[in-house]
Design a protein around this motif. Structure first.
Motif, PDB file in Angstrom:
ATOM      1  N   MET A  10       0.850  -1.204   0.000  1.00  0.00           N
ATOM      2  CA  MET A  10       0.000   0.000   0.000  1.00  0.00           C
ATOM      3  C   MET A  10       0.878   1.243   0.000  1.00  0.00           C
ATOM      4  SD  MET A  10      -3.030   1.007   2.680  1.00  0.00           S
ATOM      5  CE  MET A  10      -3.986   2.499   2.487  1.00  0.00           C
ATOM      6  N   ARG A  11       0.565   2.211  -0.893  1.00  0.00           N
ATOM      7  CA  ARG A  11       1.406   3.389  -0.977  1.00  0.00           C
ATOM      8  C   ARG A  11       1.190   4.300   0.224  1.00  0.00           C
ATOM      9  NH1 ARG A  11      -1.499   5.998  -6.297  1.00  0.00           N
ATOM     10  NH2 ARG A  11      -3.640   5.718  -5.628  1.00  0.00           N
ATOM     11  N   GLU A  12       2.228   5.042   0.527  1.00  0.00           N
ATOM     12  CA  GLU A  12       2.185   5.920   1.685  1.00  0.00           C
ATOM     13  C   GLU A  12       1.280   7.122   1.409  1.00  0.00           C
ATOM     14  OE1 GLU A  12       5.246   8.660   4.367  1.00  0.00           O
ATOM     15  OE2 GLU A  12       6.002   7.339   2.777  1.00  0.00           O
ATOM     16  N   ILE A  13       0.451   7.461   2.376  1.00  0.00           N
ATOM     17  CA  ILE A  13      -0.417   8.623   2.276  1.00  0.00           C
ATOM     18  C   ILE A  13       0.195   9.736   3.114  1.00  0.00           C
ATOM     19  CG2 ILE A  13      -2.708   9.558   2.734  1.00  0.00           C
ATOM     20  CD1 ILE A  13      -2.860   7.469   0.629  1.00  0.00           C
ATOM     21  N   ARG A  14       0.532  10.835   2.464  1.00  0.00           N
ATOM     22  CA  ARG A  14       1.033  11.985   3.203  1.00  0.00           C
ATOM     23  C   ARG A  14      -0.158  12.880   3.503  1.00  0.00           C
ATOM     24  NH1 ARG A  14       5.750  16.172   1.313  1.00  0.00           N
ATOM     25  NH2 ARG A  14       4.219  16.674  -0.294  1.00  0.00           N
ATOM     26  N   GLU A  15      -0.481  13.014   4.763  1.00  0.00           N
ATOM     27  CA  GLU A  15      -1.687  13.721   5.163  1.00  0.00           C
ATOM     28  C   GLU A  15      -1.336  15.003   5.898  1.00  0.00           C
ATOM     29  OE1 GLU A  15      -5.048  12.824   8.446  1.00  0.00           O
ATOM     30  OE2 GLU A  15      -5.046  11.399   6.775  1.00  0.00           O
ATOM     31  N   TYR A  16      -1.952  16.101   5.467  1.00  0.00           N
ATOM     32  CA  TYR A  16      -1.795  17.375   6.157  1.00  0.00           C
ATOM     33  C   TYR A  16      -3.034  17.613   6.996  1.00  0.00           C
ATOM     34  CZ  TYR A  16       2.092  18.218   2.997  1.00  0.00           C
ATOM     35  OH  TYR A  16       3.282  18.119   2.319  1.00  0.00           O
ATOM     36  N   ASN A  17      -2.824  17.776   8.302  1.00  0.00           N
ATOM     37  CA  ASN A  17      -3.921  17.877   9.247  1.00  0.00           C
ATOM     38  C   ASN A  17      -3.713  19.104  10.119  1.00  0.00           C
ATOM     39  OD1 ASN A  17      -5.628  17.306  11.663  1.00  0.00           O
ATOM     40  ND2 ASN A  17      -5.994  15.368  10.577  1.00  0.00           N
ATOM     41  N   MET A  18      -4.752  19.896  10.296  1.00  0.00           N
ATOM     42  CA  MET A  18      -4.678  21.094  11.123  1.00  0.00           C
ATOM     43  C   MET A  18      -5.836  21.085  12.105  1.00  0.00           C
ATOM     44  SD  MET A  18      -2.912  23.954  11.592  1.00  0.00           S
ATOM     45  CE  MET A  18      -2.050  24.261  10.051  1.00  0.00           C
ATOM     46  N   ASN A  19      -5.521  20.827  13.374  1.00  0.00           N
ATOM     47  CA  ASN A  19      -6.531  20.822  14.434  1.00  0.00           C
ATOM     48  C   ASN A  19      -7.698  19.884  14.130  1.00  0.00           C
ATOM     49  OD1 ASN A  19      -5.036  22.823  15.830  1.00  0.00           O
ATOM     50  ND2 ASN A  19      -6.028  24.433  14.634  1.00  0.00           N
ATOM     51  N   GLY A  20      -7.368  18.689  13.656  1.00  0.00           N
ATOM     52  CA  GLY A  20      -8.398  17.697  13.383  1.00  0.00           C
ATOM     53  C   GLY A  20      -9.086  17.851  12.040  1.00  0.00           C
ATOM     54  N   THR A  21      -8.649  18.808  11.246  1.00  0.00           N
ATOM     55  CA  THR A  21      -9.222  19.032   9.919  1.00  0.00           C
ATOM     56  C   THR A  21      -8.222  18.605   8.850  1.00  0.00           C
ATOM     57  OG1 THR A  21     -10.553  20.898  10.707  1.00  0.00           O
ATOM     58  CG2 THR A  21     -10.132  20.766   8.331  1.00  0.00           C
ATOM     59  N   ILE A  22      -8.677  17.777   7.925  1.00  0.00           N
ATOM     60  CA  ILE A  22      -7.807  17.304   6.846  1.00  0.00           C
ATOM     61  C   ILE A  22      -7.765  18.354   5.740  1.00  0.00           C
ATOM     62  CG2 ILE A  22      -7.521  15.570   5.032  1.00  0.00           C
ATOM     63  CD1 ILE A  22      -8.915  13.576   6.871  1.00  0.00           C
ATOM     64  N   ILE A  23      -6.558  18.726   5.348  1.00  0.00           N
ATOM     65  CA  ILE A  23      -6.392  19.605   4.186  1.00  0.00           C
ATOM     66  C   ILE A  23      -6.355  18.701   2.963  1.00  0.00           C
ATOM     67  CG2 ILE A  23      -4.887  21.270   3.036  1.00  0.00           C
ATOM     68  CD1 ILE A  23      -3.882  22.019   5.878  1.00  0.00           C
ATOM     69  N   LEU A  24      -7.348  18.828   2.107  1.00  0.00           N
ATOM     70  CA  LEU A  24      -7.516  17.918   0.983  1.00  0.00           C
ATOM     71  C   LEU A  24      -7.479  18.704  -0.330  1.00  0.00           C
ATOM     72  CD1 LEU A  24      -9.863  14.855   0.953  1.00  0.00           C
ATOM     73  CD2 LEU A  24      -9.611  16.264  -1.093  1.00  0.00           C
ATOM     74  N   GLY A  25      -6.496  18.401  -1.164  1.00  0.00           N
ATOM     75  CA  GLY A  25      -6.319  19.102  -2.424  1.00  0.00           C
ATOM     76  C   GLY A  25      -7.135  18.493  -3.550  1.00  0.00           C
ATOM     77  N   VAL A  26      -7.776  19.355  -4.314  1.00  0.00           N
ATOM     78  CA  VAL A  26      -8.523  18.931  -5.510  1.00  0.00           C
ATOM     79  C   VAL A  26      -8.127  19.842  -6.662  1.00  0.00           C
ATOM     80  CG1 VAL A  26     -10.780  18.561  -6.573  1.00  0.00           C
ATOM     81  CG2 VAL A  26     -10.474  18.115  -4.128  1.00  0.00           C
ATOM     82  N   ASP A  27      -7.628  19.237  -7.724  1.00  0.00           N
ATOM     83  CA  ASP A  27      -7.253  19.968  -8.935  1.00  0.00           C
ATOM     84  C   ASP A  27      -8.353  19.749  -9.975  1.00  0.00           C
ATOM     85  OD1 ASP A  27      -6.090  21.179 -11.094  1.00  0.00           O
ATOM     86  OD2 ASP A  27      -4.428  19.759 -11.295  1.00  0.00           O
ATOM     87  N   ASN A  28      -9.220  20.739 -10.125  1.00  0.00           N
ATOM     88  CA  ASN A  28     -10.356  20.634 -11.048  1.00  0.00           C
ATOM     89  C   ASN A  28      -9.907  20.976 -12.461  1.00  0.00           C
ATOM     90  OD1 ASN A  28     -12.858  20.155  -9.277  1.00  0.00           O
ATOM     91  ND2 ASN A  28     -11.866  21.867  -8.234  1.00  0.00           N
ATOM     92  N   GLY A  29      -9.250  20.031 -13.118  1.00  0.00           N
ATOM     93  CA  GLY A  29      -8.775  20.264 -14.467  1.00  0.00           C
ATOM     94  C   GLY A  29      -9.886  20.174 -15.494  1.00  0.00           C
ATOM     95  N   TYR A  30      -9.598  20.676 -16.701  1.00  0.00           N
ATOM     96  CA  TYR A  30     -10.586  20.618 -17.776  1.00  0.00           C
ATOM     97  C   TYR A  30     -10.624  19.247 -18.433  1.00  0.00           C
ATOM     98  CZ  TYR A  30     -10.704  25.630 -17.168  1.00  0.00           C
ATOM     99  OH  TYR A  30     -10.836  26.889 -16.621  1.00  0.00           O
ATOM    100  N   GLY A  31      -9.545  18.457 -18.254  1.00  0.00           N
ATOM    101  CA  GLY A  31      -9.512  17.114 -18.804  1.00  0.00           C
ATOM    102  C   GLY A  31      -9.704  16.046 -17.752  1.00  0.00           C
ATOM    103  N   ASN A  32      -9.068  16.255 -16.594  1.00  0.00           N
ATOM    104  CA  ASN A  32      -9.155  15.304 -15.487  1.00  0.00           C
ATOM    105  C   ASN A  32      -9.273  16.048 -14.167  1.00  0.00           C
ATOM    106  OD1 ASN A  32      -8.551  12.511 -16.754  1.00  0.00           O
ATOM    107  ND2 ASN A  32      -6.848  13.758 -17.496  1.00  0.00           N
ATOM    108  N   VAL A  33      -9.940  15.420 -13.217  1.00  0.00           N
ATOM    109  CA  VAL A  33      -9.952  15.896 -11.838  1.00  0.00           C
ATOM    110  C   VAL A  33      -8.927  15.063 -11.085  1.00  0.00           C
ATOM    111  CG1 VAL A  33     -11.324  16.227  -9.760  1.00  0.00           C
ATOM    112  CG2 VAL A  33     -12.385  16.522 -12.000  1.00  0.00           C
ATOM    113  N   LYS A  34      -8.051  15.744 -10.321  1.00  0.00           N
ATOM    114  CA  LYS A  34      -7.001  15.051  -9.608  1.00  0.00           C
ATOM    115  C   LYS A  34      -7.042  15.374  -8.117  1.00  0.00           C
ATOM    116  CE  LYS A  34      -5.168  17.094 -12.767  1.00  0.00           C
ATOM    117  NZ  LYS A  34      -5.713  17.873 -13.927  1.00  0.00           N
TER     118      LYS A  34
END
Length: 310
Positions: A1-25
């Motif tokens: 299983m690949r490693e998940i690098r998680e950014y957490n601030m006071n119990g809140t997960i910072i979750l990145g979403v790249d809304n591309g025109y071809g793909n969402v990442k």
């Protein structure tokens, strides 16, 4: 299983979403920017979410280029799907989320506030993905510059003058970095993404043969530089690709790109096209083919901004 690098601030997960025109990442998931709304549960597809009494098949169809991603609900629904997919990757079904997203370099200032309001329209969201219930609390959203965020963690590696080029499906973002420092007055957004090459290939084949080339064949070619078609079709596609990349470099030269004076850093879905069909100095050109780079960068950049504030 690949490693998940998680950014957490006071119990809140910072979750990145790249809304591309071809793909969402997200940091760990990629899916096509396509969405089909259904009134009843899909029979064949498993890639759908159930939200607010409707079903949305994710990754099917094709959403055309729009300069304003807020003109309909599609980007919002796709963002919810991206959150669910990323939480699935992390083994979570409930989470407090601080969304970390981006916009093209020159559009951030004008659209930042409205895009944030668009994505935080609901604080508590309940949805179902792959028949699993997800309960999400969207506590906040930070909107960052696309491209720059992807390299924010590694700015110390950009010695001297560098030209950062992020070629997505819809746009090409260009920014100069001087010893890792962005030059805001030297940053531009051009509607010269890979979709322009896609359209030109489709038109060239139609003009020459009267045949509509299936989207899947063109997408394979854009991804790998090859396709399982006859030589005449393949040759025509390569000609268009070479012309497209030449146009990209001409646009960079319009913005004073000089390979003798600066290094070139190319990222995004179009980086593969430049590497395959471009003419460049290999010693002074770097390609980043991780199309999740922006999503990962949004998380890091957002975390550092919030930590500085706190």
């Amino acid at each position: 299983m690949r490693e998940i690098r998680e950014y957490n601030m006071n119990g809140t997960i910072i979750l990145g979403v790249d809304n591309g025109y071809g793909n969402v990442k997200t940091a760990h998931r990629v899916f096509p920017t396509g969405i089909i709304k259904c009134d009843s549960e899909p029979v064949l597809s498993k890639e759908y979410i159930e939200y607010d009494g409707a079903y949305y098949i994710i990754g099917e169809g094709h959403k055309g280029f729009v300069a304003d991603k807020q003109e309909d609900d599609d980007t919002y629904i796709l963002t919810l799907a991206a959150i669910a997919k990323e939480l699935e990757e992390r083994g979570l079904t409930e989470a407090r989320i601080h969304l970390a997203v981006g916009l093209p370099l020159k559009w951030v200032q004008a659209q930042r506030d409205s895009f944030k309001q668009y994505l935080t329209r609901e604080r508590y969201v309940s949805l179902k993905y792959r028949k699993v219930n997800y309960l999400i609390e969207i506590v906040d959203c930070t909107v960052m510059p696309q491209g720059y965020a992807a390299v924010a963690e590694n700015l110390k590696d950009f010695k001297g003058m560098n030209l950062l080029v992020d070629i997505g499906n819809g746009t090409m973002n260009v920014m100069y970095l001087n010893n890792g420092r962005p030059i805001e007055s030297k940053s531009w957004t051009e509607k010269l993404g890979v979709n322009q090459c896609f359209i030109r290939i489709q038109n060239r084949i139609m003009d020459r043969t009267g045949t509509k080339l299936p989207d899947e064949i063109i997408n394979d070619f854009l991804r790998y530089g090859d396709a399982d078609v006859s030589e005449s079709y393949l040759s025509a596609m390569k000609q268009v690709a070479e012309q497209y990349v030449q146009e990209l470099f001409q646009k960079l030269r319009d913005y004073e790109y000089n390979e003798d004076l600066m290094k070139l850093y190319v990222m995004g879905g179009g980086a593969r096209m430049v590497e395959m069909f471009g003419k460049y100095n290999t010693d002074r050109t770097t390609f980043n083919h991780d199309i999740c780079s922006n999503a990962k960068g949004y998380e890091y950049f957002c975390y550092m901004m919030l930590r500085q504030k706190n």
